[in-house]
Design a protein around this motif. Structure first.
Motif, PDB file in Angstrom:
ATOM      1  N   LYS A  51      32.925  43.978 -36.842  1.00  0.00           N
ATOM      2  CA  LYS A  51      31.778  43.321 -36.188  1.00  0.00           C
ATOM      3  C   LYS A  51      30.755  44.336 -35.691  1.00  0.00           C
ATOM      4  O   LYS A  51      29.558  44.196 -35.897  1.00  0.00           O
ATOM      5  CB  LYS A  51      32.241  42.464 -34.986  1.00  0.00           C
ATOM      6  CG  LYS A  51      33.184  41.364 -35.355  1.00  0.00           C
ATOM      7  CD  LYS A  51      33.671  40.622 -34.136  1.00  0.00           C
ATOM      8  CE  LYS A  51      34.572  41.443 -33.237  1.00  0.00           C
ATOM      9  NZ  LYS A  51      35.837  41.835 -33.854  1.00  0.00           N
ATOM     10  N   THR A  52      31.268  45.383 -35.021  1.00  0.00           N
ATOM     11  CA  THR A  52      30.365  46.388 -34.457  1.00  0.00           C
ATOM     12  C   THR A  52      29.640  47.132 -35.585  1.00  0.00           C
ATOM     13  O   THR A  52      28.427  47.331 -35.548  1.00  0.00           O
ATOM     14  CB  THR A  52      31.152  47.371 -33.554  1.00  0.00           C
ATOM     15  OG1 THR A  52      31.785  46.593 -32.536  1.00  0.00           O
ATOM     16  CG2 THR A  52      30.261  48.398 -32.912  1.00  0.00           C
ATOM     17  N   THR A  53      30.407  47.492 -36.616  1.00  0.00           N
ATOM     18  CA  THR A  53      29.830  48.179 -37.771  1.00  0.00           C
ATOM     19  C   THR A  53      28.733  47.334 -38.415  1.00  0.00           C
ATOM     20  O   THR A  53      27.634  47.817 -38.686  1.00  0.00           O
ATOM     21  CB  THR A  53      30.936  48.436 -38.825  1.00  0.00           C
ATOM     22  OG1 THR A  53      32.029  49.067 -38.173  1.00  0.00           O
ATOM     23  CG2 THR A  53      30.460  49.298 -39.955  1.00  0.00           C
ATOM     24  N   PHE A  69      23.593  40.106 -31.659  1.00  0.00           N
ATOM     25  CA  PHE A  69      24.704  40.250 -30.721  1.00  0.00           C
ATOM     26  C   PHE A  69      25.968  40.697 -31.443  1.00  0.00           C
ATOM     27  O   PHE A  69      26.388  40.067 -32.415  1.00  0.00           O
ATOM     28  CB  PHE A  69      25.003  38.912 -30.032  1.00  0.00           C
ATOM     29  CG  PHE A  69      24.017  38.546 -28.961  1.00  0.00           C
ATOM     30  CD1 PHE A  69      24.258  38.879 -27.635  1.00  0.00           C
ATOM     31  CD2 PHE A  69      22.847  37.874 -29.268  1.00  0.00           C
ATOM     32  CE1 PHE A  69      23.352  38.543 -26.638  1.00  0.00           C
ATOM     33  CE2 PHE A  69      21.934  37.533 -28.274  1.00  0.00           C
ATOM     34  CZ  PHE A  69      22.185  37.872 -26.953  1.00  0.00           C
ATOM     35  N   ASP A  70      26.533  41.804 -30.945  1.00  0.00           N
ATOM     36  CA  ASP A  70      27.846  42.237 -31.417  1.00  0.00           C
ATOM     37  C   ASP A  70      28.829  41.657 -30.411  1.00  0.00           C
ATOM     38  O   ASP A  70      28.752  41.964 -29.222  1.00  0.00           O
ATOM     39  CB  ASP A  70      27.889  43.772 -31.391  1.00  0.00           C
ATOM     40  CG  ASP A  70      29.288  44.314 -31.621  1.00  0.00           C
ATOM     41  OD1 ASP A  70      30.133  43.570 -32.151  1.00  0.00           O
ATOM     42  OD2 ASP A  70      29.528  45.490 -31.259  1.00  0.00           O
ATOM     43  N   THR A  71      29.714  40.786 -30.854  1.00  0.00           N
ATOM     44  CA  THR A  71      30.527  40.063 -29.872  1.00  0.00           C
ATOM     45  C   THR A  71      31.982  40.516 -29.840  1.00  0.00           C
ATOM     46  O   THR A  71      32.448  41.232 -30.719  1.00  0.00           O
ATOM     47  CB  THR A  71      30.515  38.545 -30.155  1.00  0.00           C
ATOM     48  OG1 THR A  71      31.309  38.297 -31.314  1.00  0.00           O
ATOM     49  CG2 THR A  71      29.107  38.032 -30.413  1.00  0.00           C
ATOM     50  N   HIS A  94      32.685  48.768 -26.461  1.00  0.00           N
ATOM     51  CA  HIS A  94      31.392  49.432 -26.547  1.00  0.00           C
ATOM     52  C   HIS A  94      31.323  50.575 -27.537  1.00  0.00           C
ATOM     53  O   HIS A  94      30.947  51.701 -27.206  1.00  0.00           O
ATOM     54  CB  HIS A  94      30.941  49.924 -25.167  1.00  0.00           C
ATOM     55  CG  HIS A  94      30.459  48.790 -24.339  1.00  0.00           C
ATOM     56  ND1 HIS A  94      29.847  47.689 -24.895  1.00  0.00           N
ATOM     57  CD2 HIS A  94      30.504  48.564 -23.019  1.00  0.00           C
ATOM     58  CE1 HIS A  94      29.544  46.835 -23.938  1.00  0.00           C
ATOM     59  NE2 HIS A  94      29.935  47.323 -22.780  1.00  0.00           N
ATOM     60  N   SER A  95      31.676  50.266 -28.770  1.00  0.00           N
ATOM     61  CA  SER A  95      31.658  51.318 -29.772  1.00  0.00           C
ATOM     62  C   SER A  95      30.269  51.528 -30.379  1.00  0.00           C
ATOM     63  O   SER A  95      30.087  52.412 -31.202  1.00  0.00           O
ATOM     64  CB  SER A  95      32.688  51.012 -30.852  1.00  0.00           C
ATOM     65  OG  SER A  95      33.074  49.676 -30.797  1.00  0.00           O
ATOM     66  N   THR A  96      29.292  50.713 -29.936  1.00  0.00           N
ATOM     67  CA  THR A  96      27.925  50.895 -30.440  1.00  0.00           C
ATOM     68  C   THR A  96      27.426  52.302 -30.079  1.00  0.00           C
ATOM     69  O   THR A  96      26.809  52.974 -30.896  1.00  0.00           O
ATOM     70  CB  THR A  96      26.983  49.839 -29.831  1.00  0.00           C
ATOM     71  OG1 THR A  96      27.660  48.594 -29.851  1.00  0.00           O
ATOM     72  CG2 THR A  96      25.693  49.733 -30.589  1.00  0.00           C
ATOM     73  N   THR A 153      28.303  43.086 -26.590  1.00  0.00           N
ATOM     74  CA  THR A 153      29.042  42.432 -25.510  1.00  0.00           C
ATOM     75  C   THR A 153      30.517  42.759 -25.672  1.00  0.00           C
ATOM     76  O   THR A 153      31.378  42.164 -25.054  1.00  0.00           O
ATOM     77  CB  THR A 153      28.885  40.894 -25.583  1.00  0.00           C
ATOM     78  OG1 THR A 153      29.508  40.429 -26.784  1.00  0.00           O
ATOM     79  CG2 THR A 153      27.436  40.477 -25.580  1.00  0.00           C
ATOM     80  N   ASP A 154      30.776  43.703 -26.569  1.00  0.00           N
ATOM     81  CA  ASP A 154      32.145  44.087 -26.888  1.00  0.00           C
ATOM     82  C   ASP A 154      32.629  45.064 -25.816  1.00  0.00           C
ATOM     83  O   ASP A 154      32.002  46.088 -25.584  1.00  0.00           O
ATOM     84  CB  ASP A 154      32.072  44.740 -28.290  1.00  0.00           C
ATOM     85  CG  ASP A 154      33.288  45.542 -28.634  1.00  0.00           C
ATOM     86  OD1 ASP A 154      34.304  45.394 -27.944  1.00  0.00           O
ATOM     87  OD2 ASP A 154      33.218  46.314 -29.606  1.00  0.00           O
ATOM     88  N   PRO A 155      33.747  44.724 -25.145  1.00  0.00           N
ATOM     89  CA  PRO A 155      34.177  45.579 -24.033  1.00  0.00           C
ATOM     90  C   PRO A 155      34.459  47.017 -24.459  1.00  0.00           C
ATOM     91  O   PRO A 155      34.364  47.943 -23.643  1.00  0.00           O
ATOM     92  CB  PRO A 155      35.448  44.910 -23.515  1.00  0.00           C
ATOM     93  CG  PRO A 155      35.584  43.623 -24.225  1.00  0.00           C
ATOM     94  CD  PRO A 155      34.629  43.590 -25.373  1.00  0.00           C
TER      95      PRO A 155
HETATM   96 MG   LIG Z   1      33.548  45.899 -31.926  1.00  0.00          MG
END
Ligand SMILES: [Mg+2]
Ligand SMILES: Nc1ncnc2c1ncn2[C@@H]1O[C@H](COP(=O)(O)OP(=O)(O)OP(=O)(O)O)[C@@H](O)[C@H]1O
Length: 311
Positions: A15-17, A135-137, A42-44, A38-40
């Protein structure tokens, strides 16, 4: 593709990717883009190799990002509730209520509600400023529940407002010899707070569900469990009028593999790909190859370019 795009799916599917690459693609296409994590985990920040905080940070030309966390938002939220309540209740009970609020802030659901409020704030306040908000969830169940909240909260707030209005009307009648003064209802602090929240939620609901500005993209891998989970999630979202626009099948194995192990893996992948095509007929389906290495700022543009086929 829609203006507000949610990337969701099971843990670890990508998802983040995908949301980060899609954000880069949008920005490169000339759209002013905001990427919201919003991903805890936080790999963004890791992908862009740049510290992204809980305020809007510029990453690339046309691309801003923000990382929001339920934990932090819940603290801000609770502090705000304390301040609002100060105007509503007598100072004698403020201390007792604050104790209750502190207890509530560690109860289940609070971080979720606070995160939801922050997401609504971004959607309602930034919708005009950006051409696209991505949104990255967090993993599926959580996000699906969040998106059904406007419907549930709207009805709940409506009931609360009606109940409070009834009791304020009775108080008003007692004070005005049996007549009600409408100003008493409009000036009631509790009703003001409830109405404000109701309006905010309705505005978000209008943007997301009625104007259909939001679409949901599921990221899956060609495996059984992500497919089953996505079918269930799509059913719930569509029931709540959230548009599910497409599916990204991530980590597709390369063609022409020689090794028996990988050959059989590839056959199995094809079997699931057939199921995916059949199950999600009518939705956009987009395949992303498995990369040799983790995605970082140096190879994000390669993946970003692939999204041009998806748009
Ligand atoms: Mg993620
Ligand atoms: N196409 C790909 N090729 C190679 N590696 C990938 C690919 N997509 C994702 N990855 C890697 O897989 C891991 C998980 O990806 P990612 O963090 O995007 O998943 P996620 O769905 O956001 O996970 P989480 O549910 O934990 O938030 C990361 O190490 C990422 O670099």
């Amino acid at each position: 593709m829609n203006k507000i795009v949610f990337f969701g799916g099971k843990g670890g599917v990508g998802k983040t990717t995908c949301s980060a690459s899609y954000a880069v693609f949008s920005a490169k296409s000339g759209l002013k883009t905001l990427l919201v994590s919003t991903d805890p985990a936080h790999s963004t920040s890791d992908i862009f190799e740049k510290k992204i905080k809980n305020e809007i940070t510029n990453i690339l030309p046309n691309l801003d990002a923000i990382e929001i966390s339920g934990e932090k938002e819940s603290k801000i939220y609770m502090d705000n509730v304390k301040i609002s309540l100060k105007n509503v209740v007598s100072p004698v009970i403020v201390k007792e209520i604050n104790k209750q609020i502190d207890a509530a802030s560690i109860s289940p659901g609070t971080e979720e509600a606070a995160l939801f409020d922050k997401m609504i704030e971004i959607i309602t306040e930034k919708n005009d400023e950006y051409d696209r908000i991505i949104f990255d969830t967090a993993p599926t169940g959580h996000t699906v529940r969040l998106l059904t909240l406007p419907e549930l909260l709207g009805a709940w707030l409506d009931t609360l407002i009606k109940k409070r209005s009834k009791s304020v009307t009775l108080m008003s009648m007692a004070n005005h010899h049996g007549q009600t003064d409408k100003k008493d209802i409009d000036n009631d602090e509790v009703i003001k707070i409830l109405r404000k929240r109701y309006e905010k939620i309705n505005k978000a609901k209008k943007i997301m569900m009625e104007d259909k500005l939001l679409s949901f993209i599921f990221v899956i891998n060609a495996e059984k469990l992500p497919i089953d989970e996505t079918v269930k999630a799509i059913n719930i979202l569509e029931k709540y009028n959230v548009l599910v626009d497409g599916i990204v099948v991530n980590k597709i194995l390369p063609e022409n593999m020689k090794d028996d192990f990988w050959k059989s893996k590839k056959e199995q992948e094809q079997k699931y790909l057939d199921i995916i095509m059949e199950t999600f007929k009518g939705k956009k389906i987009f395949k992303l190859p498995l990369l040799q290495e983790d995605m970082k700022s140096n190879n994000i543009e390669n993946i970003a370019d692939k999204f041009s086929e998806f748009n």
